[in-house]
Design an enzyme around this catalytic site. Structure first.
Site, PDB file in Angstrom:
ATOM      1  N   ASN A 138       1.039  -1.115  -0.076  1.00 13.34           N
ATOM      2  CA  ASN A 138      -0.156   0.003  -0.189  1.00 13.34           C
ATOM      3  C   ASN A 138       0.878   1.040  -0.130  1.00 13.34           C
ATOM      4  O   ASN A 138       1.734   1.557   0.820  1.00 13.34           O
ATOM      5  CB  ASN A 138      -0.801   0.050   1.227  1.00 13.34           C
ATOM      6  CG  ASN A 138      -1.606   1.376   1.373  1.00 13.34           C
ATOM      7  OD1 ASN A 138      -1.938   1.716   2.692  1.00 13.34           O
ATOM      8  ND2 ASN A 138      -1.871   1.875   0.203  1.00 13.34           N
ATOM      9  N   GLY A 139       0.728   2.034  -1.138  1.00 13.61           N
ATOM     10  CA  GLY A 139       1.444   3.056  -1.131  1.00 13.61           C
ATOM     11  C   GLY A 139       2.236   3.563  -2.564  1.00 13.61           C
ATOM     12  O   GLY A 139       1.673   2.877  -3.610  1.00 13.61           O
ATOM     13  N   TYR A 278     -10.418  11.515   4.001  1.00  9.51           N
ATOM     14  CA  TYR A 278     -11.363  10.645   3.130  1.00  9.51           C
ATOM     15  C   TYR A 278     -11.034   9.156   3.013  1.00  9.51           C
ATOM     16  O   TYR A 278     -11.855   8.346   2.853  1.00  9.51           O
ATOM     17  CB  TYR A 278     -10.799  11.066   1.531  1.00  9.51           C
ATOM     18  CG  TYR A 278     -11.766  10.578   0.438  1.00  9.51           C
ATOM     19  CD1 TYR A 278     -13.101  11.057   0.182  1.00  9.51           C
ATOM     20  CD2 TYR A 278     -11.157   9.389  -0.298  1.00  9.51           C
ATOM     21  CE1 TYR A 278     -13.482  10.312  -0.731  1.00  9.51           C
ATOM     22  CE2 TYR A 278     -11.771   8.710  -1.273  1.00  9.51           C
ATOM     23  CZ  TYR A 278     -13.154   9.283  -1.619  1.00  9.51           C
ATOM     24  OH  TYR A 278     -13.674   8.650  -2.359  1.00  9.51           O
TER      25      TYR A 278
END
Length: 506
Positions: A138-139, A278
């Site tokens: 993730n990233g 978000y």
């Protein structure tokens, strides 16, 4: 990837397409921030794959393009990777039965680097000299393209176009004797944002970048360790939250227990502020804070800064709801669901005419006329990217009889692109970077327009304001203060920017 790309051969081979051609309607997504990815891993449980599938269900909001699980049964690795939602594949018993073993890692994907094709779906897996190695990421690596070129020049054969594969090759090429030393050596080479879950034939490994830009938490279920992007993935299976993996920390789990390695010099953490604005689910706890409570605080601060006399507060669902609750509670103005969202839009057929396409926003949002007709309303949304959807929603409110429409954003203006896993356009595609406040107000058609201030955002998080010498978060999209080197962006030769699916249809 072009917005009108036809389904890949890989997808066709898996029977994963329906009908002639699909696309995400850009008119529905013009103001939408695209999530990065989500990761999950568990070690030592006989139902590892099934638990991982449940965890990925809870993380589905972080990526809807593809999902994958890799398991290990003591002698062999097993992999199932598919385009589409987690439930499209991993709710079927026969798929889980093809993933035996007591250790598994999983990944949900939204691509910011690499096309949406099956070979890019994670976790990626490779047979190394010391055994199998799977990794989910993730990233986004800010030197991934540079490292990729160097690896290819050195003879590496890349099987995907995602930056995650760079990590596989760096581990494979390390000359260190022990896996964890090879893994650390690879991490010393990469730059940017990452939370990783990795699986070998003996270990589950988690790692977080030295600034902690991307989140990663540690949990426990029936005595077994779990790694996940968010606490909501622990909640779905009834797991206990243990702690956050610290920035720059590597955690290792095997039959002997748990180990923690901290190979990087300590730095002030800079977690991504967009996790609160978000990306994370409202019911998650990120960095010790309730995401829901933070978003309510953003709304309350917005009311302090920019309130005008109105009759009702209306959220743009779903991301604007907590901030609208906070705005309503602080201002005393009633909260109303003036917009109803259809949660079952999914993908839409290419429309035959532009006039039909222009009505597409109503497939996702529709006005609740009874709540807004004849009233002065404040619309609350989390952020504004291009302004396309905001313009349509304002017009929808006026068509439904709203007397005044005031627009408020529960985050500051987005002025700079992101290079850490958020899919944002270049500056030329960001409305706030190319228009002043009055121009933006006129473009979206609101009576007034206001954003949460940068200092106000920090006050809502419990700080007196933003300290330029020591910002507590990665807030570069608002300030231009990037927390790491941007090696790929600084190259002399042109490099492709991050994949953007936010482009409007021509």
């Amino acid at each position: 990837m072009d917005d009108q790309q036809s389904p890949s051969d890989d997808a066709k081979a898996q029977g994963l397409t329906t009908g002639p051609l699909y696309l995400e309607d850009p008119d529905l997504e013009g103001d939408t921030l695209r999530e990065e990815c989500g990761v999950f891993g568990i070690f030592g449980h006989p139902e590892a794959a099934a638990i991982t599938a449940l965890g990925l269900h809870a993380l589905q909001h972080r990526g809807q393009e593809a999902a994958g699980i890799v398991s290990f049964d003591g002698s062999r690795f097993h992999s199932e990777r598919r385009l589409g939602l987690v439930g499209d594949t991993f709710s079927r018993r026969e798929v889980i039965e093809r993933l035996p073993g007591n250790a598994a890692i999983g990944h949900v994907r939204y691509s910011t680097t690499g096309e949406t094709i099956l070979r890019n779906v994670q976790p990626l897996f490779a047979e190394l000299n010391a055994g199998g190695f799977a990794v989910g990421h993730n990233g986004n690596l800010t030197n991934g393209l540079t490292l990729r070129r160097e690896l290819v020049r050195g003879g590496a054969m890349m099987q995907s176009t995602t930056d995650t594969e760079v990590i596989l090759h760096l581990v494979a090429q390390s000359k260190r004797n022990h896996f964890i030393d090879r893994f650390i050596e690879a991490l010393r080479t990469i730059e940017g944002a990452y939370s990783l879950v990795s699986l070998t034939n003996k270990k589950l490994v988690g790692a977080r970048d030295p600034l902690g830009i991307r989140p990663l938490v540690l949990g426990e279920f029936e005595g077994c360790p779990i790694l996940a992007s968010e606490t909501c993935a622990l909640d779905i299976i009834g797991a206990k939250y243990v702690r956050d993996v610290e920035p720059g920390e590597i955690v290792v789990f095997d039959e002997r227990g748990a180990q923690s390695h901290k190979p990087f010099p300590p730095k002030p953490p800079r977690p991504c502020i967009f996790e609160y604005i978000y990306f994370s689910r409202p019911d998650s706890i990120v960095g010790g804070r309730s995401v829901y409570d933070v978003r309510k605080a953003f709304g309350a601060q917005l009311a302090r800064e920019s309130h005008v006399p109105v009759d009702v507060v209306v959220p743009v669902p779903d991301s604007g709801v907590p901030a609208a609750v906070g705005y309503s509670q602080h201002s005393g103005v009633p909260f109303e669901l003036g917009i109803i969202r259809n949660h079952y839009v999914g993908r839409t057929f290419i429309q035959p005419t532009q006039s039909i396409r222009e009505s597409g926003v109503k497939m996702k949002h529709n006005a609740n006329r009874a709540a807004i007709e004849g009233k002065r309303i404040i619309l609350i949304d989390d952020s504004l990217v291009r302004g396309t959807t905001s313009r349509k929603i304002v017009r929808m409110m006026r068509d439904a009889g709203a007397r005044e429409v005031h627009f408020r954003l529960a985050s500051p203006p987005i002025l700079y692109p992101d290079y850490y896993g958020i899919d944002l356009p270049d500056r030329g595609g960001l409305l706030a970077a190319t228009h002043n406040l009055e121009e933006m107000r006129e473009l979206i058609g609101a009576d007034t327009l206001a954003f949460l201030s940068v200092d106000g955002m920090y006050r809502a998080m419990g700080y007196p304001g933003r300290d330029p010498a020591n910002p507590k978060f990665s807030d570069h999209c608002f300030t231009g203060a990037y927390p790491t080197n941007l090696t790929d962006q600084d190259q002399v030769e042109p490099t492709p920017r991050q994949l953007s699916l936010l482009a409007e249809a021509s």
